[in-house]
Scaffold this motif. Structure first.
Motif, PDB file in Angstrom:
ATOM      1  N   UNK A   1      60.260  25.365 101.944  1.00 22.42           N
ATOM      2  CA  UNK A   1      60.804  26.155 103.056  1.00 22.42           C
ATOM      3  C   UNK A   1      62.217  26.650 102.737  1.00 22.42           C
ATOM      4  N   UNK A   2      63.054  25.768 102.214  1.00 21.74           N
ATOM      5  CA  UNK A   2      64.442  26.137 101.920  1.00 21.74           C
ATOM      6  C   UNK A   2      64.523  27.227 100.866  1.00 21.74           C
ATOM      7  N   UNK A   3      63.706  27.105  99.814  1.00 25.26           N
ATOM      8  CA  UNK A   3      63.757  28.050  98.707  1.00 25.26           C
ATOM      9  C   UNK A   3      62.791  29.210  98.896  1.00 25.26           C
ATOM     10  N   UNK A   4      61.932  29.104  99.917  1.00 28.08           N
ATOM     11  CA  UNK A   4      60.915  30.124 100.193  1.00 28.08           C
ATOM     12  C   UNK A   4      60.095  30.401  98.930  1.00 28.08           C
ATOM     13  N   UNK A   5      59.655  29.301  98.324  1.00 31.04           N
ATOM     14  CA  UNK A   5      58.904  29.370  97.079  1.00 31.04           C
ATOM     15  C   UNK A   5      57.870  28.241  97.106  1.00 31.04           C
ATOM     16  N   UNK A   6      56.579  28.576  97.042  1.00 30.93           N
ATOM     17  CA  UNK A   6      55.528  27.575  97.201  1.00 30.93           C
ATOM     18  C   UNK A   6      55.464  26.578  96.053  1.00 30.93           C
ATOM     19  N   UNK A   7      56.133  26.895  94.939  1.00 28.80           N
ATOM     20  CA  UNK A   7      56.151  25.975  93.799  1.00 28.80           C
ATOM     21  C   UNK A   7      57.393  25.081  93.781  1.00 28.80           C
ATOM     22  N   UNK A   8      58.288  25.264  94.748  1.00 26.45           N
ATOM     23  CA  UNK A   8      59.596  24.600  94.690  1.00 26.45           C
ATOM     24  C   UNK A   8      59.494  23.083  94.777  1.00 26.45           C
ATOM     25  N   UNK A   9      58.504  22.567  95.501  1.00 28.23           N
ATOM     26  CA  UNK A   9      58.368  21.125  95.621  1.00 28.23           C
ATOM     27  C   UNK A   9      57.760  20.498  94.388  1.00 28.23           C
ATOM     28  N   UNK A  10      56.810  21.186  93.783  1.00 29.32           N
ATOM     29  CA  UNK A  10      56.093  20.644  92.638  1.00 29.32           C
ATOM     30  C   UNK A  10      56.978  20.475  91.405  1.00 29.32           C
ATOM     31  N   UNK A  11      57.908  21.406  91.184  1.00 29.43           N
ATOM     32  CA  UNK A  11      58.690  21.379  89.945  1.00 29.43           C
ATOM     33  C   UNK A  11      59.701  20.248  89.898  1.00 29.43           C
ATOM     34  N   UNK A  12      59.914  19.544  91.006  1.00 32.18           N
ATOM     35  CA  UNK A  12      60.828  18.401  90.968  1.00 32.18           C
ATOM     36  C   UNK A  12      60.317  17.297  90.049  1.00 32.18           C
ATOM     37  N   UNK A  13      59.038  17.390  89.642  1.00 33.34           N
ATOM     38  CA  UNK A  13      58.514  16.410  88.682  1.00 33.34           C
ATOM     39  C   UNK A  13      59.258  16.469  87.356  1.00 33.34           C
ATOM     40  N   UNK A  14      59.908  17.634  87.082  1.00 33.14           N
ATOM     41  CA  UNK A  14      60.649  17.761  85.826  1.00 33.14           C
ATOM     42  C   UNK A  14      61.813  16.775  85.765  1.00 33.14           C
ATOM     43  N   UNK A  15      62.302  16.347  86.919  1.00 36.92           N
ATOM     44  CA  UNK A  15      63.369  15.343  86.941  1.00 36.92           C
ATOM     45  C   UNK A  15      62.904  14.052  86.261  1.00 36.92           C
ATOM     46  N   UNK A  16      61.627  13.735  86.433  1.00 38.41           N
ATOM     47  CA  UNK A  16      61.076  12.539  85.776  1.00 38.41           C
ATOM     48  C   UNK A  16      61.140  12.677  84.261  1.00 38.41           C
ATOM     49  N   UNK A  17      60.830  13.895  83.757  1.00 44.87           N
ATOM     50  CA  UNK A  17      60.872  14.122  82.310  1.00 44.87           C
ATOM     51  C   UNK A  17      62.289  13.973  81.778  1.00 44.87           C
ATOM     52  N   UNK A  18      63.244  14.565  82.479  1.00 45.17           N
ATOM     53  CA  UNK A  18      64.640  14.462  82.050  1.00 45.17           C
ATOM     54  C   UNK A  18      65.105  13.005  82.086  1.00 45.17           C
ATOM     55  N   UNK A  19      64.696  12.304  83.126  1.00 42.51           N
ATOM     56  CA  UNK A  19      65.099  10.898  83.276  1.00 42.51           C
ATOM     57  C   UNK A  19      64.531  10.042  82.153  1.00 42.51           C
ATOM     58  N   UNK A  20      63.237  10.205  81.865  1.00 45.12           N
ATOM     59  CA  UNK A  20      62.619   9.408  80.798  1.00 45.12           C
ATOM     60  C   UNK A  20      63.238   9.702  79.433  1.00 45.12           C
ATOM     61  N   UNK A  21      63.720  10.952  79.266  1.00 47.12           N
ATOM     62  CA  UNK A  21      64.353  11.333  78.000  1.00 47.12           C
ATOM     63  C   UNK A  21      65.810  10.893  77.938  1.00 47.12           C
ATOM     64  N   UNK A  22      66.311  10.318  79.027  1.00 47.07           N
ATOM     65  CA  UNK A  22      67.713   9.894  79.064  1.00 47.07           C
ATOM     66  C   UNK A  22      68.677  11.059  79.109  1.00 47.07           C
TER      67      UNK A  22
END
Length: 477
Positions: free
Chosen positions: A159-180
């Motif tokens: 809703x905030x970003x008015x983009x239907x993919x905006x919630x899904x891409x937060x999974x990338x934070x997991x990738x960055x976190x696992x990579x340190x």
């Protein structure tokens, strides 16, 4: 991909190999170059092969041998060696959507480029990225990544970003976190949308990435008067700002006890709106979010206090006092004293004006110079162009500055903060130039670098050559 060379540095390896402006780079060691990160990684080796195409179409294969840290001396058309990636969102709070028509084209470009996050500290939403982009960031270890989160609840973020993919891409934070991969995050806070319980949820969700996620800034949305047809948003007031500060300071205590960092930070504007005192310096964790307006006030006061103490202890202070009434009509960058008393004036946005007034009061109280507040006038410029809710100095137009300072006692030198000007140019947001303002106000304008030390030296007539900004800062968009 092909990359046109626009300049070759004199005396460089590239010049020695007869590479010239107008040549085109085709590959390095047989690999196509997507952008500057590919190029810099491949040419960091001591031996590699360039494939160059000359203007007549002839291709040269050049074997390069160099020291590991030695530069090639090639300059390309674009710093990134590719086009900038624009934003794919339509955020309900977007500042650019709140700008009037008719300004220069560059002010309407919405960048959302992960490479600029690494190179310039820009914040990105992740919405125009694919998994291959994330993998590439991790491969090159581009850190810290600066991420505009806004909310971690998927539907709310969409809703905030008015983009239907905006919630899904937060999974990338997991990738960055696992990579340190170290990260910083920001939350642009919209009243009654992603604040209160929603902000609590966002901080809680982000907390599991600490301390790899080093900091989270919470900044109230900026609102202009040009919001017709846009999502209805109410500005924060003292009560709502204080409620937000309380929530953030609760999480700071938890984070410090567990990780030794304070993790989440309220912007200076929230403290000013709430009427609360700014936190002590230690709570800003080395000022990781200065560019987001977090800790600028505390750093200003810390630097100002240190410079006042230094001047008080300086053996030259008596000499400076004896010359107190001397007038230097023109300050060229020489380290000579500026005019005293009513010979100097300062202007800034309404948000920062009380901070400058506090520094001025400390100076006068210290006895470094004599006089009253009127001897160093500080003018808080009202933003008539964007509306009075916009209070930062970086969004003051030249026209507003001129209209409000005409007829005021400015002395012979008016100091302005560098953020009022376009980076590298003497131009305000509305294309009024510094020279235009000088002509209409009949005063010499000096552009002062940010920092409490430079401010104190300007106010006391002890300016150094490096206190003046000849390149200027970014607009506070």
């Amino acid at each position: 991909m092909e990359h046109k060379i626009v300049r070759v540095e004199p005396g460089s390896i590239a010049e020695e190999m007869e590479i010239e402006a107008g040549d085109v780079l085709l590959s390095v060691d047989g690999q196509e170059i997507e952008d500057i990160f590919d190029f810099q990684t491949l040419v960091a080796d001591e031996e590699f092969t360039l494939l160059i195409r000359k203007p007549d179409g002839e291709e040269w294969e050049l074997d390069i041998e160099k020291d590991e840290e030695e530069e090639l001396g090639i300059v390309f058309e674009s710093d990134l060696m590719s086009d900038y990636r624009s934003c794919s969102n339509a955020c309900i709070f977007c500042f650019i959507d709140q700008m009037p028509k008719g300004m220069r084209d560059t002010l309407y470009f919405k960048d959302d480029d992960s490479r600029l996050s690494f190179l310039q500290g820009n914040y990105i939403t992740l919405t125009n990225m694919k998994q291959k982009d994330v993998d590439r960031i991790i491969r090159y270890h581009l850190e810290p990544m600066n991420i505009s989160v806004q909310a971690t609840e998927p539907e709310l973020r969409c809703q905030l970003l008015h983009n239907r993919f905006a919630g899904d891409v937060l999974r990338y934070l997991d990738d960055f976190y696992r990579a340190g991969l170290h990260m910083n995050a920001q939350v642009v806070l919209v009243r009654d949308v992603n604040d209160k319980a929603h902000l609590e949820r966002t901080i809680s969700d982000l907390y599991r990435y600490a301390p790899v996620l080093q900091s989270v800034s919470v900044v109230p949305v900026g609102l202009t008067k040009f919001r017709e047809g846009l999502y209805p948003i109410q500005p924060f007031d003292a009560e709502s700002a204080a409620e937000t500060v309380d929530l953030i300071e609760k999480w700071q205590k938890k984070a410090f006890s567990e990780f030794g960092i304070h993790f989440v930070h309220a912007s200076d504007e929230l403290y000013l709106l709430s009427g609360r005192d700014f936190p002590e310096e230690e709570r800003y964790d080395d000022y990781l979010q200065l560019e987001n307006g977090v800790g600028m006030a505390r750093l200003l006061f810390t630097e100002a206090d240190a410079e006042i103490d230094r001047l008080k202890a300086d053996a030259e202070i008596d000499k400076l006092k004896a010359r107190e009434h001397e007038i230097t009509e023109e300050h060229e960058i020489t380290g000579k004293c500026e005019p005293k008393a009513a010979q100097l004036s300062f202007a800034t946005g309404r948000l920062a004006a009380p901070l400058l007034e506090a520094v001025r009061a400390k100076i006068l109280q210290s006895g470094i110079i004599s006089g009253a507040e009127e001897s160093l006038p500080i003018y808080a410029i009202r933003n008539d162009f964007f509306g009075e809710t916009v209070t930062v100095a970086g969004l003051i137009t030249g026209r507003d500055l001129i209209d409000q300072l005409k007829g005021q006692p400015l002395g012979s030198v008016l100091y302005l903060p560098s953020c009022m000007f376009k980076s590298g140019e003497n131009v305000f947001l509305d294309d009024v130039t510094r020279e235009d303002a000088e002509k209409e106000l009949h005063v010499k304008i000096r552009v002062l670098k940010s920092g409490g030390g430079a401010l104190v030296r300007a106010m006391t007539g002890n300016l150094r050559s490096d206190d003046l900004d000849t390149t200027h800062g970014k607009y506070e968009l």
